[in-house]
Design a protein around this motif. Structure first.
Motif, PDB file in Angstrom:
ATOM      1  N   LEU A  22       0.717  -1.124  -0.167  1.00 59.54           N
ATOM      2  CA  LEU A  22       0.107  -0.063   0.145  1.00 59.54           C
ATOM      3  C   LEU A  22       0.865   1.290   0.068  1.00 59.54           C
ATOM      4  O   LEU A  22       2.017   1.285   0.486  1.00 59.54           O
ATOM      5  CB  LEU A  22      -1.050  -0.049   1.198  1.00 59.54           C
ATOM      6  N   LEU A  23       0.242   2.390  -0.603  1.00 62.53           N
ATOM      7  CA  LEU A  23       1.094   3.498  -0.633  1.00 62.53           C
ATOM      8  C   LEU A  23       1.578   4.089   0.654  1.00 62.53           C
ATOM      9  O   LEU A  23       2.512   4.383   0.918  1.00 62.53           O
ATOM     10  CB  LEU A  23       0.423   4.589  -1.323  1.00 62.53           C
ATOM     11  N   VAL A  24       0.595   3.982   1.801  1.00 60.93           N
ATOM     12  CA  VAL A  24       0.753   4.357   3.142  1.00 60.93           C
ATOM     13  C   VAL A  24       2.057   3.572   3.691  1.00 60.93           C
ATOM     14  O   VAL A  24       2.915   4.325   4.380  1.00 60.93           O
ATOM     15  CB  VAL A  24      -0.103   4.223   4.119  1.00 60.93           C
ATOM     16  N   HIS A  25       2.173   2.373   3.487  1.00 56.94           N
ATOM     17  CA  HIS A  25       3.433   1.591   3.848  1.00 56.94           C
ATOM     18  C   HIS A  25       4.828   2.020   3.068  1.00 56.94           C
ATOM     19  O   HIS A  25       5.677   1.905   3.914  1.00 56.94           O
ATOM     20  CB  HIS A  25       3.044  -0.047   3.671  1.00 56.94           C
ATOM     21  N   PHE A  26       4.403   2.134   1.825  1.00 55.84           N
ATOM     22  CA  PHE A  26       5.875   2.758   1.188  1.00 55.84           C
ATOM     23  C   PHE A  26       6.181   3.890   1.936  1.00 55.84           C
ATOM     24  O   PHE A  26       7.686   4.163   1.867  1.00 55.84           O
ATOM     25  CB  PHE A  26       5.180   2.838  -0.324  1.00 55.84           C
ATOM     26  N   ILE A  27       5.353   5.246   1.870  1.00 54.77           N
ATOM     27  CA  ILE A  27       5.721   6.269   2.392  1.00 54.77           C
ATOM     28  C   ILE A  27       6.362   5.898   3.811  1.00 54.77           C
ATOM     29  O   ILE A  27       7.377   7.098   3.963  1.00 54.77           O
ATOM     30  CB  ILE A  27       4.471   7.123   2.549  1.00 54.77           C
ATOM     31  N   ARG A  28       5.725   5.319   4.842  1.00 53.46           N
ATOM     32  CA  ARG A  28       6.339   5.224   6.083  1.00 53.46           C
ATOM     33  C   ARG A  28       7.558   4.420   6.171  1.00 53.46           C
ATOM     34  O   ARG A  28       8.577   4.811   6.744  1.00 53.46           O
ATOM     35  CB  ARG A  28       5.309   4.516   6.879  1.00 53.46           C
ATOM     36  N   GLU A  29       7.667   3.133   5.391  1.00 51.23           N
ATOM     37  CA  GLU A  29       8.560   2.134   5.690  1.00 51.23           C
ATOM     38  C   GLU A  29       9.888   2.391   4.834  1.00 51.23           C
ATOM     39  O   GLU A  29      10.882   2.265   5.073  1.00 51.23           O
ATOM     40  CB  GLU A  29       7.912   0.837   5.469  1.00 51.23           C
ATOM     41  N   LYS A  30       9.315   2.654   3.551  1.00 53.22           N
ATOM     42  CA  LYS A  30      10.413   3.007   2.426  1.00 53.22           C
ATOM     43  C   LYS A  30      11.251   4.362   2.571  1.00 53.22           C
ATOM     44  O   LYS A  30      12.239   4.395   2.384  1.00 53.22           O
ATOM     45  CB  LYS A  30       9.965   2.592   1.046  1.00 53.22           C
ATOM     46  N   LEU A  31      10.205   5.179   2.700  1.00 52.59           N
ATOM     47  CA  LEU A  31      10.630   6.486   2.617  1.00 52.59           C
ATOM     48  C   LEU A  31      10.884   7.346   4.189  1.00 52.59           C
ATOM     49  O   LEU A  31      11.473   8.418   4.321  1.00 52.59           O
ATOM     50  CB  LEU A  31       9.553   7.387   2.063  1.00 52.59           C
ATOM     51  N   GLY A  32      10.496   6.536   5.092  1.00 49.25           N
ATOM     52  CA  GLY A  32      10.671   6.910   6.277  1.00 49.25           C
ATOM     53  C   GLY A  32       9.881   8.299   6.625  1.00 49.25           C
ATOM     54  O   GLY A  32      10.245   8.910   7.711  1.00 49.25           O
ATOM     55  N   LEU A  33       8.964   8.598   6.043  1.00 45.27           N
ATOM     56  CA  LEU A  33       8.163   9.770   6.291  1.00 45.27           C
ATOM     57  C   LEU A  33       6.728   9.156   7.005  1.00 45.27           C
ATOM     58  O   LEU A  33       5.853   8.966   6.820  1.00 45.27           O
ATOM     59  CB  LEU A  33       7.667  10.297   5.043  1.00 45.27           C
ATOM     60  N   THR A  34       7.162   9.221   8.489  1.00 45.25           N
ATOM     61  CA  THR A  34       5.973   8.667   9.417  1.00 45.25           C
ATOM     62  C   THR A  34       5.135   9.626   9.987  1.00 45.25           C
ATOM     63  O   THR A  34       4.301   9.244  11.016  1.00 45.25           O
ATOM     64  CB  THR A  34       6.951   8.190  10.708  1.00 45.25           C
ATOM     65  N   GLY A  35       5.077  11.010   9.444  1.00 44.75           N
ATOM     66  CA  GLY A  35       3.979  11.886   9.662  1.00 44.75           C
ATOM     67  C   GLY A  35       2.659  11.129   9.139  1.00 44.75           C
ATOM     68  O   GLY A  35       1.525  11.594   9.850  1.00 44.75           O
ATOM     69  N   THR A  36       2.701  10.541   8.091  1.00 42.48           N
ATOM     70  CA  THR A  36       1.221   9.849   7.655  1.00 42.48           C
ATOM     71  C   THR A  36       0.933   8.582   8.364  1.00 42.48           C
ATOM     72  O   THR A  36       1.946   7.861   8.243  1.00 42.48           O
ATOM     73  CB  THR A  36       1.791   9.567   5.980  1.00 42.48           C
ATOM     74  N   HIS A  37       0.028   8.683   8.922  1.00 42.21           N
ATOM     75  CA  HIS A  37      -0.408   7.793  10.025  1.00 42.21           C
ATOM     76  C   HIS A  37      -1.184   6.571   9.367  1.00 42.21           C
ATOM     77  O   HIS A  37      -2.031   7.035   8.315  1.00 42.21           O
ATOM     78  CB  HIS A  37      -1.077   8.262  11.213  1.00 42.21           C
ATOM     79  N   VAL A  38      -1.516   5.334  10.003  1.00 42.76           N
ATOM     80  CA  VAL A  38      -2.186   4.458   9.715  1.00 42.76           C
ATOM     81  C   VAL A  38      -3.025   4.012  11.050  1.00 42.76           C
ATOM     82  O   VAL A  38      -2.884   3.613  11.888  1.00 42.76           O
ATOM     83  CB  VAL A  38      -1.475   2.989   9.220  1.00 42.76           C
ATOM     84  N   GLY A  39      -4.598   4.572  10.800  1.00 34.87           N
ATOM     85  CA  GLY A  39      -5.400   4.229  11.820  1.00 34.87           C
ATOM     86  C   GLY A  39      -6.147   3.180  11.714  1.00 34.87           C
ATOM     87  O   GLY A  39      -6.858   2.777  12.592  1.00 34.87           O
ATOM     88  N   CYS A  40      -6.395   2.616  10.546  1.00 35.84           N
ATOM     89  CA  CYS A  40      -7.325   1.429  10.150  1.00 35.84           C
ATOM     90  C   CYS A  40      -6.956   0.799   8.902  1.00 35.84           C
ATOM     91  O   CYS A  40      -7.101  -0.401   9.004  1.00 35.84           O
ATOM     92  CB  CYS A  40      -8.834   2.048   9.865  1.00 35.84           C
ATOM     93  N   ASP A  41      -6.488   1.178   8.098  1.00 39.64           N
ATOM     94  CA  ASP A  41      -5.945   0.929   6.604  1.00 39.64           C
ATOM     95  C   ASP A  41      -7.245   0.018   6.006  1.00 39.64           C
ATOM     96  O   ASP A  41      -7.131  -0.912   5.183  1.00 39.64           O
ATOM     97  CB  ASP A  41      -4.824   0.076   6.682  1.00 39.64           C
ATOM     98  N   THR A  42      -8.442   0.526   6.353  1.00 35.62           N
ATOM     99  CA  THR A  42      -9.677   0.202   5.511  1.00 35.62           C
ATOM    100  C   THR A  42     -10.400   1.295   5.178  1.00 35.62           C
ATOM    101  O   THR A  42     -11.881   1.053   5.056  1.00 35.62           O
ATOM    102  CB  THR A  42     -10.565  -0.777   6.465  1.00 35.62           C
TER     103      THR A  42
END
Ligand code: FES
Ligand code: FES
Length: 163
Positions: A22-42
């Motif tokens: 998912l784009l959010v996981h790419f942003i957080r885990e690959k790019l290290g930009l953890t300001g984008t949060h995962v609250g549900c992923d649904t």
């Protein structure tokens, strides 16, 4: 594996990921930009909202490979020259946050909302447009105040000059 290349907050970046990432996981885990949060992923909470080619999207709702070639802005990219974005400043001034978990998504949604409505924004519309962003702390009242205040600050001067 797939290669994803994006412009992120003005910089071109590339990374490999599984096709199902998912784009959010790419942003957080690959790019290290953890300001984008995962609250549900649904696709319910809006904590993951980013701007893709200038439009707000829930980054848990699309694959990273679908975003390849696009221009992405995350919460880390909205402040400029060491100054908070007017929407960030309004959230601060009007106490539009408590724990802050929902705040990055709220701010990204608000920036897009203000930009689309061109200054013609009322409380009812703000509440309607925030339907996809969940906050468990604030009761929304101060968030709505902050969005309206930022809207006035960003568009009020131009509107008053035209009157
Ligand atoms: S994490 Fe994307 S909507 Fe909740
Ligand atoms: S400030 Fe805590 S979830 Fe919104």
């Amino acid at each position: 594996m797939a290669k994803v290349t994006l412009t992120v907050n003005g910089r071109t970046v590339s990374g490999d990921c599984e096709e199902r990432t998912l784009l959010v996981h790419f942003i957080r885990e690959k790019l290290g930009l953890t300001g984008t949060h995962v609250g549900c992923d649904t696709t319910q909470c809006g904590a993951c909202v980013v701007h893709l080619d200038g439009k707000s999207v829930k980054s848990c709702t699309i694959l990273a490979v679908q975003a390849s070639g696009s221009s992405l802005t995350t919460i880390e990219g909205v402040a400029a020259g060491g100054e908070l974005h007017p929407v960030q400043a309004a959230f601060n001034e009007h106490h539009g946050l408590q724990c802050g978990f929902c705040t990055p998504g709220m701010v990204m949604t608000a920036i897009d909302m203000i930009s689309r409505h061109g200054g013609d924004l009322d409380e009812k519309t703000v509440r309607l447009e925030l339907d996809g962003n969940i906050c468990r702390c604030t009761g929304y009242h101060n968030i709505v105040k902050a969005v309206l205040s930022a809207n006035e600050q960003m568009h009020g001067a131009a509107r008053h000059a035209a009157e």
